[in-house]
Design an enzyme around this catalytic site. Structure first.
Site, PDB file in Angstrom:
ATOM      1  N   ASN A  97      -7.661  11.349   4.212  1.00  0.00           N
ATOM      2  CA  ASN A  97      -7.398  11.482   2.774  1.00  0.00           C
ATOM      3  C   ASN A  97      -8.650  11.292   1.937  1.00  0.00           C
ATOM      4  O   ASN A  97      -8.620  11.411   0.717  1.00  0.00           O
ATOM      5  CB  ASN A  97      -6.276  10.537   2.322  1.00  0.00           C
ATOM      6  N   GLY A 143      -3.679  -3.777  11.506  1.00  0.00           N
ATOM      7  CA  GLY A 143      -4.070  -4.117  10.136  1.00  0.00           C
ATOM      8  C   GLY A 143      -5.582  -4.140  10.029  1.00  0.00           C
ATOM      9  O   GLY A 143      -6.166  -3.337   9.317  1.00  0.00           O
ATOM     10  N   PRO A 144      -6.233  -5.061  10.751  1.00  0.00           N
ATOM     11  CA  PRO A 144      -7.699  -5.018  10.777  1.00  0.00           C
ATOM     12  C   PRO A 144      -8.140  -3.666  11.338  1.00  0.00           C
ATOM     13  O   PRO A 144      -7.736  -3.282  12.444  1.00  0.00           O
ATOM     14  CB  PRO A 144      -8.049  -6.191  11.699  1.00  0.00           C
ATOM     15  N   SER A 153     -22.859  -9.216  37.759  1.00  0.00           N
ATOM     16  CA  SER A 153     -23.142 -10.560  37.267  1.00  0.00           C
ATOM     17  C   SER A 153     -21.894 -11.398  37.054  1.00  0.00           C
ATOM     18  O   SER A 153     -21.918 -12.608  37.269  1.00  0.00           O
ATOM     19  CB  SER A 153     -23.901 -10.475  35.939  1.00  0.00           C
ATOM     20  N   GLU A 162     -17.884  -4.176  24.592  1.00  0.00           N
ATOM     21  CA  GLU A 162     -17.088  -5.398  24.678  1.00  0.00           C
ATOM     22  C   GLU A 162     -15.910  -5.378  23.710  1.00  0.00           C
ATOM     23  O   GLU A 162     -14.821  -5.866  24.014  1.00  0.00           O
ATOM     24  CB  GLU A 162     -17.957  -6.632  24.389  1.00  0.00           C
ATOM     25  N   GLY A 188     -10.841   4.554   7.392  1.00  0.00           N
ATOM     26  CA  GLY A 188     -11.364   3.220   7.681  1.00  0.00           C
ATOM     27  C   GLY A 188     -11.386   2.931   9.165  1.00  0.00           C
ATOM     28  O   GLY A 188     -12.353   2.373   9.690  1.00  0.00           O
ATOM     29  N   HIS A 217     -29.040 -15.061  24.716  1.00  0.00           N
ATOM     30  CA  HIS A 217     -28.071 -14.936  25.803  1.00  0.00           C
ATOM     31  C   HIS A 217     -27.441 -16.265  26.211  1.00  0.00           C
ATOM     32  O   HIS A 217     -26.613 -16.298  27.119  1.00  0.00           O
ATOM     33  CB  HIS A 217     -28.732 -14.280  27.023  1.00  0.00           C
ATOM     34  N   HIS A 242      -4.258   3.212  -3.279  1.00  0.00           N
ATOM     35  CA  HIS A 242      -4.393   2.615  -1.950  1.00  0.00           C
ATOM     36  C   HIS A 242      -3.604   1.317  -1.785  1.00  0.00           C
ATOM     37  O   HIS A 242      -2.718   1.233  -0.942  1.00  0.00           O
ATOM     38  CB  HIS A 242      -5.872   2.360  -1.634  1.00  0.00           C
ATOM     39  N   PHE A 276     -21.307 -13.032  24.627  1.00  0.00           N
ATOM     40  CA  PHE A 276     -20.843 -11.776  24.047  1.00  0.00           C
ATOM     41  C   PHE A 276     -19.362 -11.810  23.663  1.00  0.00           C
ATOM     42  O   PHE A 276     -18.816 -10.809  23.182  1.00  0.00           O
ATOM     43  CB  PHE A 276     -21.153 -10.602  24.970  1.00  0.00           C
ATOM     44  N   HIS A 296      -2.046  -1.002   7.147  1.00  0.00           N
ATOM     45  CA  HIS A 296      -1.668  -1.247   5.756  1.00  0.00           C
ATOM     46  C   HIS A 296      -0.580  -0.274   5.298  1.00  0.00           C
ATOM     47  O   HIS A 296       0.076  -0.512   4.307  1.00  0.00           O
ATOM     48  CB  HIS A 296      -2.882  -1.174   4.827  1.00  0.00           C
ATOM     49  N   HIS A 331       0.835  -1.195   0.000  1.00  0.00           N
ATOM     50  CA  HIS A 331       0.000   0.000   0.000  1.00  0.00           C
ATOM     51  C   HIS A 331       0.873   1.250   0.000  1.00  0.00           C
ATOM     52  O   HIS A 331       1.269   1.745   1.057  1.00  0.00           O
ATOM     53  CB  HIS A 331      -0.903  -0.010   1.233  1.00  0.00           C
TER      54      HIS A 331
END
Lengths: 696, 696
Positions: free
Chosen positions: A190, A119-120, A387, A433, A161, A495, A265, A459, A71, A31
């Protein structure tokens, strides 16, 4: 100062750009666009603001840097190379190649100077909030009026992103709430994403949104060195709010045919466009991986300055050690990721006399002890303390002292013992979470703290992208997942976890432990504290379970081996049948075992709290627990049967649920779905009958 | 009008409150606090604004209602009961009991009048954006100047918890971008979460944040009937922006000891507090499930009005059918979830002569045909069209016509064929995988459209909480997941899926298909369109694959059975060895099969694109594909081995990867990790040798 290649700023910036372009071109993959647009702000940050010592990438008080837009890794590797980290010319040339120090996206542990794996999209931003929180906690805990051992910034470069991702929104809201003034985000605006211009999908006013979160927001021309410099100075000056610098940049800057287009990109510019781009920079068109001498000299100054800063800090640290030997010892130990001696000496041991106990409650008792003996255990829940039972009593809430209501910090309604400012050890993540999980990873990678986070097992789905990166980057974090089965009951299928356990077991480097009773829970916490390289998840019940009678059954220390023989009908001889169970179903298996025994069937009960720990044992041990010649096996787990064939084979039977749950009282749901002694026995008889047929 | 129990508004509101309180009390489980605080706004909405016909819950032009805060289910059931849906007095009494119509959280398909399944926070909000998008698409596509067949609102009640979740932030940003003026959210701002007051963790200015997204924002006293009414009127009057009504409410309103406290959130009030609360409402203290006559009369008016609205719409629909018979037929078919006749007649068939083809490209060819033949297929990607290849050419972009730049809608850079306003069939979700997934579910449950969404397989992790609810609620959505293995290559472990396939297989009611070549991909799309009850995920490659030669191999129609014998060394006789593979590894297995054949080893190759479809086949068929007596089996899948023991047993071998990937060119990564003909053959030989030992 100017040189034949332009001003020294230009030379340095274009060095970063062209190194990145050349690395991508050589790899024929990567990239280039982000480095070309973001190089000016990265340059200003790394030369005029950030404090780091390339010769000691693990210096604890360094400013942290997160390239959330992972990236753009070529930019980061170029920065590490020119400033003198152990990222060589050869490393840059091996960008994205097998075994290189310069993988496609930044990976902690692979490249010196990379603080977190990114990255993600959105994850790095979440990690950064965790880095900044760890810094505040350590500062509040260990600094003394005359010694600021911990006092650094966390800088982020984030993309459109990143800011579109929900995890980023959650983390930003919490960062504003916690007033993390030392967190500074450069937003590489950008206006181009992979497939489009952002006006198609991202017309919101990002600056106004962050202002609503309580951030300081500045909008600048990100290509203007002076503007970036001034904005960073202003951001650092505001201690009371995290800072977002909306920096308008141009993706692929300098490329005559690709600037401001998504074509810049994610693919190499191409040979011809590279030449045109270098020409536009006033750069030698046929150069490759060029670092001009004047740039080398400039970056050498930065390195020298960093070495000086680190030396000064070491001397400060030495005087702190002299003045506060005891706290210094705690501090050193925390940073070395060592546990205090005898930290686990007071962990409780339970007997059936203690009465039935939910494993979440046994977990609470573990936390109570560890909170005292391990002073850098910090954690909390995504708004489920009452809980999950994960509050550390009387250890304070982690909050900014700037948030005062009538002279007091707002109080949570639990038993945290009130507000301690940033020295509080109970973190209120809110109903976030995903951000919680990214934050925990950031805290772990900061060093100095052992973080945990809790929510309901179902969850864990919300946490999954961040769990994966914790596993990939060997982050030592602990997840506490309660309400671990259909036994949740009335709240119904939304749940009740079913497939979560299998899904987590499928993830590499994730250690899951589902203890059978209070004592296995204590062992599980012991393992979780000692396990360094990757996350550990504790899967705990809401409902009460019997405490297994260890006077007649094998000790709970077997938990550490992942699976162990709890009891055998005829010890020394091979059983006819093996019942394998985890968690709340172990006591069910024991009841079935007893009744089968009264019918003359010799069964063995194996408690298998952790597949991963069991798989790490020797073949010999595993075969001793599950003798290969005994093919009559039944597994019992109130969850998806997925994967259990590994232990029961094709000849055995799996008692599980391959559908979603139902809303009704927990015991009824379990009964309806076959988690009864009668059903276990009937299944066992059927397996034995089949096995009999097979051998007759 | 006043009555002995107060004004008619008070009577109706207190009826809803006390029904909810009594249901929770009777179940001894549930969440009374939200109904007590939100009843006034729910009452105003359901009696003065919302258009619905309790006698026809599936009326297509009804206003949709989403209780995103699904834990307040007792309120929804109370509303359904009093307005005359088929939710009886007995149903309310069986709240949260086995087999009841009133489960702990609202479930679509279980309770008439429940539009989407909610509970996990933030999801309902995302679904609602999808409902509103489907409405806009259908309106733009089917309405005619004189006939507004589709013209309804989507109303939401959301809680603090919903608005803290990232999925909600993503969905809200997109809703603002798309200017969904008919989406109206009542935010139950009670400032209490499960464990704390929101000032501890949620101090952001929610209203300002939504304004930044481009929403109309109003702040009101949510306990004031007139204020709620006025705000709803103003929200409906603004066609150009979605509306957020920040309604300040009091959780547990009326309970002297629990109002405004998290103790009112998730547990029954207790017998004594119920009496005190009823007293505070001026309600008979010893009443249970009381619906006073005056409330019955009031709600009967609402029902009568709804029946009238639905009748008027039917008559409108009839005149539309007369005026536009062809479009009306399409409309009726779309709403009936029927596919047009011969919709799949033009799906292509490929031969090896077409050259190697990535399955993502074969998928693009399927989409090209289906886009023509199935006019209500709508979809898009989370900003990855150029990579996922999921754009419908010349079918327009789904955008608001209000977003004009110089008189034109902004153009995406793909080949969508320009902006069609809300009639565009290509949706640009932005980098918002989680919201995309929740939105798809909402669109599916709206009816009238078949939605799909695409991203990389590794990012299915971001989608997971919403996938689960799609599966639980039988939503017909299609996920296209490309870049499906380590073959992704240079982008490295953050972008290489490993455990995702196993994790998705573990989920109940999720059908996953990983086709082996272009022809299986076409079959997979056919299956995905025809599969009605639950999501289907297509797992596709980025890299090119050979097109299998169906002249000598079994036809690709076997895909529908989940697994099929592709080729056998000696048809008619049992093989010595079975090679089972999926996706890109099938051609590898075929090569190994050929080489083994040349060595005199008789193997069978089974292509297994879908475990779920295979499991749905008869035992007989399954045994014919995998004969129980052939225990020498090898599976090959470039993913986690987790679960494969189901098909290879303990005697077989699994070729997979039980660790994360690495950054390097794709072919090298595959080779390094053993996805080679040589390794498959060596593994096969080892399995045969073991099997030989076993039988000798």
């Amino acid at each position: 100062m100017t040189t034949p290649l332009g001003s020294i700023d230009d030379v340095c910036i274009n060095t970063l750009r062209t190194l990145s372009i050349d690395a991508v071109e050589r790899a024929n993959s990567g990239h280039p666009g982000l480095p070309m647009g973001a190089a000016p702000m990265a340059y200003v940050l790394w030369t005029r603001h950030m404090r780091y010592d390339p010769t000691n990438p693990e210096w604890s008080n360094r400013d942290r840097f997160v390239l959330s837009a992972g990236h753009g890794s070529a930019l980061l590797y170029s920065l590490l190379h020119v400033t003198g980290y152990d990222v060589t010319f050869e490393d840059l040339q091996h960008f994205r190649q097998w075994g290189s120090k310069t993988p496609g996206h930044p990976e902690r542990g692979v490249t010196p100077g990379v603080d977190v794996t990114t990255g993600p999209l959105g994850q790095g931003f979440g990690n950064a909030v965790g880095l900044a929180m760890a810094e505040r906690w350590l500062a509040a805990t260990f600094n003394r009026p005359d010694h600021a051992l911990v006092d650094h910034y966390t800088y982020v470069i984030a993309s459109d992103g990143d800011l579109m991702e929900g995890v980023c929104a959650e983390a930003a809201s919490l960062a504003g709430d916690l007033r993390l003034g030392k967190l500074i985000v450069l937003y590489d605006a950008n206006q181009i994403t992979l497939s489009a211009t952002t006006n198609v999908t991202f017309s919101e006013d990002v600056g106004a949104r962050f202002a609503a979160y309580g951030w300081q927001v500045q909008e600048i021309d990100g290509m203007d060195v002076a503007a970036v410099d001034a904005a960073l100075t202003a951001a650092r000056a505001d201690d009371a709010h995290p800072s977002l610098i909306v920096a308008r940049t141009h993706i692929g800057f300098g490329s005559p045919n690709k600037v401001d287009s998504f074509h810049a990109h994610g693919e190499p510019l191409g040979k011809n466009e590279v030449m045109l781009t270098k020409r536009a920079y006033g750069w030698p068109e046929d150069s490759h991986f060029l670092v001009p001498e004047e740039a080398k000299r400039e970056f050498a100054k930065v390195r020298a300055n960093g070495e000086r800063l680190e030396r000064e800090w070491q001397s400060e640290m030495n005087s702190y050690r002299a003045a506060y030997p005891e706290i210094a010892r705690d501090f050193d130990r925390a940073l070395a990721a060592e546990l205090p001696p005898k930290w686990d000496a007071k962990l409780p041991v339970f007997t059936p006399k203690d009465g039935d106990m939910a494993t979440r409650d046994a977990g609470a008792k573990a936390i109570e002890v560890i909170a005292e003996s391990v002073p850098n255990l910090v954690g909390g829940s995504a708004d489920l303390d009452p809980s999950t039972r994960t509050m550390m009593k009387a250890k304070g809430d982690f909050q900014s002292a700037l948030v005062l209501e009538g002279g007091q910090l707002p109080q949570t309604q639990g038993a945290a013992g009130g507000a301690w400012g940033y020295a509080g050890r109970n973190i209120h993540f809110g109903i976030r979470e995903h951000a919680m999980t990214a934050i925990l990873t950031g805290m772990a990678h900061h060093g100095g703290v052992i973080p945990y986070g809790a929510t309901f097992l179902v969850f864990s789905d919300y946490m999954r992208p961040s769990i994966r990166l914790a596993a990939l980057s060997d982050a030592h974090v602990i997840y506490v997942w309660t309400h671990d089965s259909l036994a949740v009951g009335e709240d119904g299928p939304t749940h009740q976890p079913v497939e979560q356990i299998a899904s987590l077991r499928a993830m590499p480097n994730m250690t899951l432990i589902r203890p059978a009773d209070a004592n296995e829970t204590i062992e599980a916490w012991r393992i979780a504290l000692e396990h360094r390289n990757g996350p550990v998840g504790l899967v705990l019940t809401r409902q009460k379970l019997p405490i297994l009678n260890r006077a007649t059954l094998a000790p709970a220390s077997g938990t550490a081996r992942g699976a162990y023989v709890l009891t055998d009908a005829s010890p020394g001889a091979l059983p006819e049948l093996i019942l394998i169970a985890t968690g709340s179903e172990v006591s069910l298996a024991l009841s079935a075992h007893e009744q089968l025994g009264s019918e003359g069937i010799r069964s063995r009960v194996v408690s298998m709290p952790s597949w991963e720990l069991f798989e790490a044992e020797s073949n010999e041990y595993r075969d001793s627990v599950l003798p290969p010649t005994v093919s009559a096996r039944v597994s019992v787990e109130a969850a998806s049967p997925f994967g259990w064939e590994r232990y029961v084979g094709l000849a055995g039977s799996i008692i599980g649920v391959n559908h979603f749950g139902a809303s009704a009282p927990g015991p009824e749901v379990l009964r309806r779905y076959g988690f009864t002694v009668e059903h276990v026995i009937a299944t066992a008889r059927a397996v034995l009958a089949r096995a009999g047929k097979g051998t007759s």
